[in-house]
Design an enzyme around this catalytic site. Sequence first.
Site, short mmCIF file in Angstrom:
data_model
loop_
_atom_site.label_atom_id
_atom_site.label_comp_id
_atom_site.label_asym_id
_atom_site.label_seq_id
_atom_site.Cartn_x
_atom_site.Cartn_y
_atom_site.Cartn_z
N HIS A 47 58.01 81.99 31.41
CA HIS A 47 56.96 81.13 31.99
C HIS A 47 56.70 81.56 33.42
O HIS A 47 57.40 82.40 33.98
CB HIS A 47 57.32 79.65 31.90
CG HIS A 47 58.51 79.22 32.71
ND1 HIS A 47 59.80 79.64 32.43
CD2 HIS A 47 58.62 78.41 33.82
CE1 HIS A 47 60.64 79.10 33.29
NE2 HIS A 47 59.94 78.36 34.15
N HIS A 98 56.80 80.17 36.54
CA HIS A 98 57.40 79.69 37.78
C HIS A 98 58.03 80.83 38.57
O HIS A 98 58.64 81.75 38.00
CB HIS A 98 58.43 78.60 37.50
CG HIS A 98 57.79 77.28 37.17
ND1 HIS A 98 58.48 76.26 36.54
CD2 HIS A 98 56.53 76.81 37.38
CE1 HIS A 98 57.67 75.21 36.38
NE2 HIS A 98 56.49 75.53 36.88
N HIS A 146 57.51 72.01 30.00
CA HIS A 146 57.88 72.35 31.38
C HIS A 146 56.68 73.01 32.05
O HIS A 146 56.29 72.65 33.15
CB HIS A 146 59.09 73.28 31.35
CG HIS A 146 59.62 73.65 32.69
ND1 HIS A 146 60.22 72.75 33.53
CD2 HIS A 146 59.63 74.85 33.34
CE1 HIS A 146 60.59 73.38 34.64
NE2 HIS A 146 60.23 74.65 34.56
#
Length: 256
Positions: free
Chosen positions: A57, A59, A115
């Site tokens: 992902h 981040h 998330h």
Amino acid sequence: MGALEIVLLPCLADNYSVILHDPASGQTAVIDAPCGATIKAALAERGWRLTHLFITHHHADHTDGIAQLKAFYGASVTGPQAEADRIPWLTRLVKAGDKLEFAGHPIEVLDTPGHTLGHITYYFPEDKLAFTGDTLFSLGCGRVFEGDPEMMWESVSKIGALPGDTQIYCGHEYTLSNGRFALTIEPENDALKKRMADVEALRAAGQPTLPTTIDAELATNPFLRPHSRAIQARLGMLGAPDAEVFARLRQLKNKA
């Protein structure tokens, strides 16, 4: 197809990257790249050259090392198509249901949002490995930043449905704090109490608590146990749908 060599690599304050090395071909993959310098040093120490990066992902604590590693090694960078605009270094875009391989080892891409909206999990069915990023943690789950609790429940349930002996590598060393919360939710769980004794001993010795397994998580992780009558009773939610119990657990953990 021989067994992969696996290195669990601490990065930053509490992140993990995972290095996978195939001795037969010499190919080397890294799951998530929190810190390029740390990963480069670990590879150099072993005489391995990075050929593949797999990103779960967008981040920054999972992507900050990509540019440095890609520039130095020329490695391919695989990541979620849904987050391509936020991970500009990707060379291969993947989505749910895609089937890949690394050095002859099959990989299935699982869609595990919550998330982040485009979060994915890499599942190696023949190696019995899953790299869950910040969706499912040991004794916990990720915060719901971009999705909603129902979406996150579907994602952790998807991971929880994998074969019980699947080894889980997640993105952070959060097991001790997660376990302390879990004990407030299901203190009568003997498997959880035993596991926490092991976790405390590992952390006291400076050792990681990963990998975990699906079976261990199903027995002890409250976020995979919203069906538990003991948990439902403690929350005053007897008979409530699993997704609602999960949402309440996540709300409580956010405040812990």
